[in-house]
Design a protein around this motif. Structure first.
Motif, short mmCIF file in Angstrom:
data_model
loop_
_atom_site.label_atom_id
_atom_site.label_comp_id
_atom_site.label_asym_id
_atom_site.label_seq_id
_atom_site.Cartn_x
_atom_site.Cartn_y
_atom_site.Cartn_z
N ALA A 144 0.82 -1.21 0.00
CA ALA A 144 0.00 0.00 0.00
C ALA A 144 0.86 1.27 0.00
O ALA A 144 0.47 2.29 -0.57
CB ALA A 144 -0.94 0.00 1.21
N ALA A 145 2.03 1.19 0.61
CA ALA A 145 2.90 2.36 0.70
C ALA A 145 3.77 2.53 -0.54
O ALA A 145 4.44 3.56 -0.68
CB ALA A 145 3.78 2.25 1.94
N LEU A 146 3.77 1.54 -1.45
CA LEU A 146 4.69 1.55 -2.58
C LEU A 146 4.02 1.63 -3.94
O LEU A 146 4.69 1.83 -4.95
CB LEU A 146 5.57 0.29 -2.54
N GLY A 148 1.64 3.72 -5.19
CA GLY A 148 0.99 4.96 -5.61
C GLY A 148 1.24 5.33 -7.06
O GLY A 148 0.31 5.67 -7.80
N TYR A 167 7.58 -1.25 -8.94
CA TYR A 167 6.84 -1.70 -7.74
C TYR A 167 7.30 -3.10 -7.33
O TYR A 167 7.59 -3.34 -6.15
CB TYR A 167 5.34 -1.67 -8.03
#
Length: 274
Positions: A144-146, A148, A167
């Motif tokens: 989720a943090a990577l 975007g 990613y």
């Protein structure tokens, strides 16, 4: 035990990297992690080759050694499979890997193991309990943090392909790390990071396993919940879930409504009635 299986590759011109196999006392489902174009994995055999051999070795261990813990059976399968392609660079961060679900039935219990983001849904005899979905969400939490920049561009474009490769390569740094997520690859210690449990068999009426390509209808598209998915499967068979996923994917081919790494993914569904 009554078992039904449905599986379908993301594309007909590429091998299916999902795998399902069963014996009278056990069922396993694996979902292989592919390598996007432009990325190396250190293995000449490919993900489908790896997943098939790991799945066969795991089913054999779970079935033939009923007193051995599922985590130990998975560790053994990882070790045995690694030995089959020892000439490959198994230390490469992109070496083939897989999510794993294993269920073993004894006279008294249902034993389960879940590693990474496939989902096991256990149906209880008590209607008040309802179905219980078990999934390992550590990979999703890290991702989720990577993701975007990947989610910000349309699926299928060159820009999305480049972002997907970045990613995947960023996620490798967190794979099989204590503060990251765990998958079955070449290191048998990952098996002991799996979620495990036991449910009295008398309390269970059945269970369903789905790879993350099939669970999209619930956890990414939010078009149904697990009771609705189970009703669909029981009424129309496991292939009906795959059809529903494909319909949703085709309606959002560019990923604007539901950003995702792949427009379509391999799917596997195994459902058991006891």
């Amino acid at each position: 035990m009554h078992l039904e299986i449905a599986t379908e590759p993301a594309r007909q011109d590429r091998p299916n990297e999902d795998f399902v196999a069963a014996s009278p006392s056990a069922v396993v489902l694996l979902d292989g992690a592919g390598t996007p174009p432009g990325s190396d994995c250190g293995c000449s055999h490919g993900v489908a080759w790896f997943v098939t051999r790991l799945g066969v070795n795991l089913l054999a261990g779970v079935t033939n050694q009923p007193d051995r813990a599922l985590t130990d059976c998975l560790a053994d399968a990882i070790t045995t499979t690694a030995a089959l392609h020892a000439e490959c660079d198994l230390t490469h961060p992109g070496t083939p890997s897989a999510t794993v679900i294993a269920v073993r039935l004894t006279d008294q219990d249902l034993e389960y193991l879940v590693l990474a983001d496939s989902t096991l849904i256990v149906e209880h005899a008590d209607p008040a309990t309802g179905p219980v979905a078990i999934t390992d969400d550590r990979e999703a939490l890290v991702g989720a943090a990577l993701r975007g920049s990947m989610d910000a561009v349309p699926t299928g474009t060159v820009e999305h392909g480049d972002a997907l490769r970045r990613y995947v390569e960023a996620m490798r740094a967190h794979r099989n790390q204590p503060d990251g997520f765990w998958v079955a690859a070449a290191d048998p210690t990952a098996a002991h990071a799996a979620l495990t449990g036991t449910v009295p068999r008398a309390e269970v009426t059945g269970f369903t396993m789905v790879s993350d390509g099939a669970s999209r209808l619930v956890d990414r598209f939010h078009l149904a919940d697990w009771p609705e998915v189970l009703k669909l499967i029981h009424d129309q068979g496991p292939a009906a879930l795959i059809r529903a996923v494909r319909t949703a994917e085709l309606a959002d081919a560019d990923g604007k409504r539901w950003p995702r790494g792949k427009a379509h993914d391999d799917t596997a569904v195994a459902t058991v009635t006891l």
